[in-house]
Scaffold this motif. Sequence first.
Motif, PDB file in Angstrom:
ATOM      1  N   GLN A   1       0.845  -1.190   0.000  1.00 38.47           N
ATOM      2  CA  GLN A   1       0.000   0.000   0.000  1.00 38.47           C
ATOM      3  C   GLN A   1       0.880   1.241   0.000  1.00 38.47           C
ATOM      4  O   GLN A   1       1.782   1.367   0.824  1.00 38.47           O
ATOM      5  CB  GLN A   1      -0.904  -0.009   1.245  1.00 38.47           C
ATOM      6  CG  GLN A   1      -1.992   1.030   1.220  1.00 38.47           C
ATOM      7  CD  GLN A   1      -3.188   0.594   0.412  1.00 38.47           C
ATOM      8  OE1 GLN A   1      -3.222  -0.541  -0.083  1.00 38.47           O
ATOM      9  NE2 GLN A   1      -4.157   1.454   0.263  1.00 38.47           N
ATOM     10  N   VAL A   2       0.629   2.137  -0.926  1.00 31.59           N
ATOM     11  CA  VAL A   2       1.394   3.377  -1.036  1.00 31.59           C
ATOM     12  C   VAL A   2       0.459   4.549  -0.802  1.00 31.59           C
ATOM     13  O   VAL A   2      -0.664   4.571  -1.290  1.00 31.59           O
ATOM     14  CB  VAL A   2       2.043   3.487  -2.427  1.00 31.59           C
ATOM     15  CG1 VAL A   2       2.683   4.850  -2.613  1.00 31.59           C
ATOM     16  CG2 VAL A   2       3.072   2.374  -2.627  1.00 31.59           C
ATOM     17  N   GLN A   3       0.949   5.509  -0.045  1.00 30.91           N
ATOM     18  CA  GLN A   3       0.168   6.719   0.219  1.00 30.91           C
ATOM     19  C   GLN A   3       0.995   7.954  -0.039  1.00 30.91           C
ATOM     20  O   GLN A   3       2.206   7.967   0.187  1.00 30.91           O
ATOM     21  CB  GLN A   3      -0.299   6.756   1.682  1.00 30.91           C
ATOM     22  CG  GLN A   3      -1.535   5.934   1.976  1.00 30.91           C
ATOM     23  CD  GLN A   3      -2.064   6.224   3.366  1.00 30.91           C
ATOM     24  OE1 GLN A   3      -1.313   6.235   4.329  1.00 30.91           O
ATOM     25  NE2 GLN A   3      -3.356   6.452   3.467  1.00 30.91           N
ATOM     26  N   SER A  27       5.097   0.600   0.930  1.00 28.67           N
ATOM     27  CA  SER A  27       6.077  -0.347   0.395  1.00 28.67           C
ATOM     28  C   SER A  27       6.691   0.200  -0.888  1.00 28.67           C
ATOM     29  O   SER A  27       6.329  -0.192  -1.988  1.00 28.67           O
ATOM     30  CB  SER A  27       5.395  -1.695   0.137  1.00 28.67           C
ATOM     31  OG  SER A  27       4.826  -2.208   1.324  1.00 28.67           O
ATOM     32  N   ILE A  28       7.631   1.120  -0.714  1.00 29.06           N
ATOM     33  CA  ILE A  28       8.219   1.861  -1.823  1.00 29.06           C
ATOM     34  C   ILE A  28       9.630   1.382  -2.104  1.00 29.06           C
ATOM     35  O   ILE A  28      10.462   1.320  -1.198  1.00 29.06           O
ATOM     36  CB  ILE A  28       8.227   3.368  -1.511  1.00 29.06           C
ATOM     37  CG1 ILE A  28       6.787   3.891  -1.382  1.00 29.06           C
ATOM     38  CG2 ILE A  28       8.978   4.137  -2.593  1.00 29.06           C
ATOM     39  CD1 ILE A  28       6.704   5.314  -0.858  1.00 29.06           C
ATOM     40  N   GLU A  98       5.833   9.778  -8.768  1.00 29.68           N
ATOM     41  CA  GLU A  98       6.012   8.578  -9.607  1.00 29.68           C
ATOM     42  C   GLU A  98       6.745   7.546  -8.757  1.00 29.68           C
ATOM     43  O   GLU A  98       7.940   7.692  -8.487  1.00 29.68           O
ATOM     44  CB  GLU A  98       6.827   8.911 -10.854  1.00 29.68           C
ATOM     45  CG  GLU A  98       6.115   9.833 -11.822  1.00 29.68           C
ATOM     46  CD  GLU A  98       6.993  10.211 -13.008  1.00 29.68           C
ATOM     47  OE1 GLU A  98       6.542  11.025 -13.831  1.00 29.68           O
ATOM     48  OE2 GLU A  98       8.133   9.715 -13.091  1.00 29.68           O
ATOM     49  N   ILE A  99       6.015   6.523  -8.343  1.00 30.98           N
ATOM     50  CA  ILE A  99       6.529   5.578  -7.354  1.00 30.98           C
ATOM     51  C   ILE A  99       6.622   4.185  -7.942  1.00 30.98           C
ATOM     52  O   ILE A  99       5.686   3.718  -8.601  1.00 30.98           O
ATOM     53  CB  ILE A  99       5.623   5.570  -6.103  1.00 30.98           C
ATOM     54  CG1 ILE A  99       5.668   6.947  -5.422  1.00 30.98           C
ATOM     55  CG2 ILE A  99       6.053   4.476  -5.126  1.00 30.98           C
ATOM     56  CD1 ILE A  99       4.696   7.101  -4.274  1.00 30.98           C
ATOM     57  N   LEU A 100       7.766   3.542  -7.667  1.00 29.10           N
ATOM     58  CA  LEU A 100       7.916   2.132  -7.966  1.00 29.10           C
ATOM     59  C   LEU A 100       7.732   1.380  -6.654  1.00 29.10           C
ATOM     60  O   LEU A 100       8.606   1.431  -5.784  1.00 29.10           O
ATOM     61  CB  LEU A 100       9.297   1.847  -8.559  1.00 29.10           C
ATOM     62  CG  LEU A 100       9.615   0.366  -8.829  1.00 29.10           C
ATOM     63  CD1 LEU A 100       8.639  -0.218  -9.845  1.00 29.10           C
ATOM     64  CD2 LEU A 100      11.055   0.209  -9.308  1.00 29.10           C
ATOM     65  N   PRO A 101       6.608   0.700  -6.476  1.00 33.90           N
ATOM     66  CA  PRO A 101       6.414  -0.050  -5.244  1.00 33.90           C
ATOM     67  C   PRO A 101       7.269  -1.312  -5.251  1.00 33.90           C
ATOM     68  O   PRO A 101       7.746  -1.753  -6.308  1.00 33.90           O
ATOM     69  CB  PRO A 101       4.919  -0.384  -5.268  1.00 33.90           C
ATOM     70  CG  PRO A 101       4.545  -0.336  -6.706  1.00 33.90           C
ATOM     71  CD  PRO A 101       5.466   0.629  -7.382  1.00 33.90           C
ATOM     72  N   ILE A 102       7.451  -1.888  -4.062  1.00 28.60           N
ATOM     73  CA  ILE A 102       8.265  -3.097  -3.931  1.00 28.60           C
ATOM     74  C   ILE A 102       7.690  -4.217  -4.797  1.00 28.60           C
ATOM     75  O   ILE A 102       8.402  -4.981  -5.423  1.00 28.60           O
ATOM     76  CB  ILE A 102       8.371  -3.510  -2.457  1.00 28.60           C
ATOM     77  CG1 ILE A 102       9.229  -2.481  -1.702  1.00 28.60           C
ATOM     78  CG2 ILE A 102       8.939  -4.917  -2.326  1.00 28.60           C
ATOM     79  CD1 ILE A 102       9.326  -2.723  -0.223  1.00 28.60           C
ATOM     80  N   SER A 106       5.876   0.846 -11.823  1.00 26.93           N
ATOM     81  CA  SER A 106       5.881   2.272 -11.491  1.00 26.93           C
ATOM     82  C   SER A 106       4.572   2.921 -11.917  1.00 26.93           C
ATOM     83  O   SER A 106       4.080   2.687 -13.028  1.00 26.93           O
ATOM     84  CB  SER A 106       7.051   2.946 -12.192  1.00 26.93           C
ATOM     85  OG  SER A 106       7.093   4.323 -11.857  1.00 26.93           O
ATOM     86  N   SER A 107       4.013   3.720 -11.015  1.00 24.96           N
ATOM     87  CA  SER A 107       2.756   4.409 -11.291  1.00 24.96           C
ATOM     88  C   SER A 107       2.779   5.793 -10.683  1.00 24.96           C
ATOM     89  O   SER A 107       3.592   6.086  -9.816  1.00 24.96           O
ATOM     90  CB  SER A 107       1.574   3.635 -10.699  1.00 24.96           C
ATOM     91  OG  SER A 107       1.455   2.354 -11.263  1.00 24.96           O
ATOM     92  N   GLY A 108       1.850   6.626 -11.132  1.00 25.43           N
ATOM     93  CA  GLY A 108       1.689   7.945 -10.547  1.00 25.43           C
ATOM     94  C   GLY A 108       0.689   7.908  -9.404  1.00 25.43           C
ATOM     95  O   GLY A 108      -0.372   7.299  -9.545  1.00 25.43           O
TER      96      GLY A 108
END
Length: 120
Positions: A1-3, A27-28, A98-102, A106-108
């Motif tokens: 989960q990314v916030q 989880s970045i 712009e995040i690449l989660p574990i 990659s998404s915005g």
Amino acid sequence: QVQVVESGGGLVQPGGSLRLSCAASGSILSINTMGWYRQAPGKERESVATITSDRRTNYADSVKGRFTLSRDNAKNTVYLQTNSLKPEDTAVYYCYAEILPISGTSSGYWGQGTQVTVSS
């Protein structure tokens, strides 16, 4: 989960200053570009300032010389220092990352927005 969570908006008089903060958590694995956008009533969302992972910045012409964007990679946080605020800066300010989660691609990601009102 990314916030992505913003803070620091509020009401300020013309000529005043505010410091907006935006923190990404979860989880970045890595974060590329982060930035701020804003949307005034009846207008489209526009880019205010962006910063890459190696701290290259880009500013909208309307805020150059007044706003400064900085980044703390260790905290996954960006800060937008806004000075000499004008009534036309009034808008909801949104953070974007712009995040690449574990796990995943990659998404915005957008924050929920923080209101900045410049008025006497």
